[in-house]
Design an enzyme around this catalytic site. Structure first.
Site, PDB file in Angstrom:
ATOM      1  N   LYS A  95     -48.457  26.934-108.593  1.00 11.63           N
ATOM      2  CA  LYS A  95     -49.497  26.152-107.929  1.00 11.63           C
ATOM      3  C   LYS A  95     -50.828  26.529-108.563  1.00 11.63           C
ATOM      4  O   LYS A  95     -51.441  27.542-108.206  1.00 11.63           O
ATOM      5  CB  LYS A  95     -49.556  26.430-106.424  1.00 11.63           C
ATOM      6  N   HIS A 148     -42.480  26.020-110.058  1.00 11.02           N
ATOM      7  CA  HIS A 148     -42.868  26.522-108.745  1.00 11.02           C
ATOM      8  C   HIS A 148     -44.331  26.972-108.708  1.00 11.02           C
ATOM      9  O   HIS A 148     -44.824  27.397-107.674  1.00 11.02           O
ATOM     10  CB  HIS A 148     -41.941  27.692-108.364  1.00 11.02           C
TER      11      HIS A 148
END
Length: 430
Positions: free
Chosen positions: A141, A139
């Site tokens: 970034k 998850h």
């Protein structure tokens, strides 16, 4: 098309360790001083910066992301990465198999054929039309360019982070980092993609300690904190709880998916009870209805203690940011819900900088004052008896959820390299 495990790939330098997920990193990164951190709000600020940095890359681009769509943003990402790879930049891109599960084989093959070292976290085909890789997602970034500039936050590579997407455009945040902390983010990203990382020598560690102490008032200090399913299962939750315990004047948390466990809720309540101005900015127009319903189960508990709750109603809130007092802030990928706090692979940066804190506070204050609905004890949604019963049971279940989540069996997500050559483990993308 096929996805081959990295240990079978001819690209030995990017071979991943035989772990169940990208290199569980037994490293706790320290505060680094003398950094310059800039808040990037929404895709309008984020995408031009990150694409320009990639276009100027000379040696290396490291990318991790949860979602890429084949829209105008995804197509620009593909073009920029291909151009970089063709001019000799080493490009390593890690995509989550769930979030990027709808990418076509043509899109992936174009990257791979251009020389991009493309890796998929937990690729899995659909069974009976349903995905099977729901949990323990990549998850994060993160983008690091030439080891000199880093981007980290909650923004994916998709057009729904731009205002012209329409009413469903997301409200979100990322940061751009220059300075010594980039070395830590770079080190972390290299470990995650299985690249060799040189150990830090004593003089490098000594120089890091000096940089931590260089700024007495904390301005410009940054620390990377991450969550994995190895030795860092609760690191992000712990820094939130510690910051709440030491809060003296104000706390602002803007989080898209808010349904934390009891210990974190208790720290939020305790801060408000001792007179801290605690504000929560949550989803009022969610992209998933369950997020709104789950958050509302906590409202009575928090409102009774003096916590101020705002629901952002202009469009879906996707941010994962918080600030405490006048110098502490955090921006990253981690929601405050069971998936992020107990299962997903997440990364945040902690920032001790008065200027950054002030900027973030002003942005969030504008959000709460001009674009949110205030939730009070009188106006809080009142559920039926069975709603309250379910809320009570789920709320107390979460006291133990992180420990139970670690017992979930069997599924061992792996990082696999994408190659356009036919291999022994076919994985058809649609």
């Amino acid at each position: 098309m096929s996805l081959l495990p990295l240990e079978k790939s001819n690209e030995q330098p990017i071979a991943a360790p035989p772990a169940s997920e990208p290199a569980a990193v037994d490293v706790e990164y320290r505060w680094q001083g003398n950094n310059r951190v800039e808040l990037l709000e929404n895709g309008e600020a984020y995408f031009p910066r990150v694409f320009e940095a990639m276009r100027r890359a000379e040696n290396e681009i490291l990318l991790e992301t949860f979602i890429v769509f084949e829209d105008k943003v995804g197509q620009e990402l593909k073009s920029v990465l291909i151009d970089a790879a063709r001019r000799g930049v080493r490009v390593t891109a890690s995509f989550d198999g769930f979030g990027c599960g709808e990418l076509s084989t043509d899109y992936l093959a174009a990257l791979s054929d251009a020389g991009v070292h493309l890796q998929i976290f937990d690729p899995a085909p659909k069974h009976l039309g349903l995905r099977t890789n729901w949990f323990r997602r990549l998850h994060r970034k993160i983008v690091v360019v030439d080891g000199a500039i880093a981007f980290i936050g909650g923004i994916n590579f998709s057009a729904d982070h731009l205002a012209d997407f329409g009413p469903e455009a997301k409200q979100d945040y990322s940061v751009q980092v220059h300075g010594p902390a980039v070395a830590d983010i770079h080190h972390f990203a290299l470990l995650q993609c299985g690249r060799p990382v040189r150990a830090r020598y004593w003089w490098q560690r000594r120089r890091q300690r000096r940089s931590e102490l260089a700024i007495g008032d904390h301005d410009g200090q940054v620390r990377l904190v991450h969550r994995d399913n190895g030795d860092h299962r609760t690191d992000i939750e712990q820094v939130y709880r510690q910051a709440l315990r030491t809060a003296k004047r104000r706390v602002v948390i803007a989080n898209a998916y808010f349904f934390p466990g009891f210990r974190l809720l208790r720290e939020i309540r305790n801060a408000a009870r001792r007179g801290v101005d605690v504000r929560l900015i949550l989803q009022g127009q969610p992209d998933m209805l369950v997020a709104k319903l789950a958050a509302r189960m906590t409202y009575d508990y928090l409102l009774k203690s003096g916590v101020k709750i705002y629901e952002y109603c202009d469009r879906p809130l996707h941010g994962k940011v918080a600030l405490v007092d006048e110098d502490w802030s955090t921006v990253g990928s981690s929601n405050l819900d069971p998936l992020s706090l107990s299962m997903n692979l997440e990364a945040n940066v902690l920032i001790r900088d008065r200027g950054f804190n002030r900027t973030l506070f002003e942005r969030l204050e504008d959000l709460s004052d001009n674009h949110c609905k205030v939730i009070s004890p009188e106006t809080a949604p009142r559920g039926r008896v069975w709603h309250m019963t379910v809320g009570f049971l789920v709320f107390h279940f979460l006291r133990h959820f992180p420990a139970w989540a670690g017992w979930l069996p069997a599924h061992k997500p792996r990082l696999k390299a994408f190659t356009s050559a036919t291999g022994s483990e076919p994985y058809e993308r649609h």
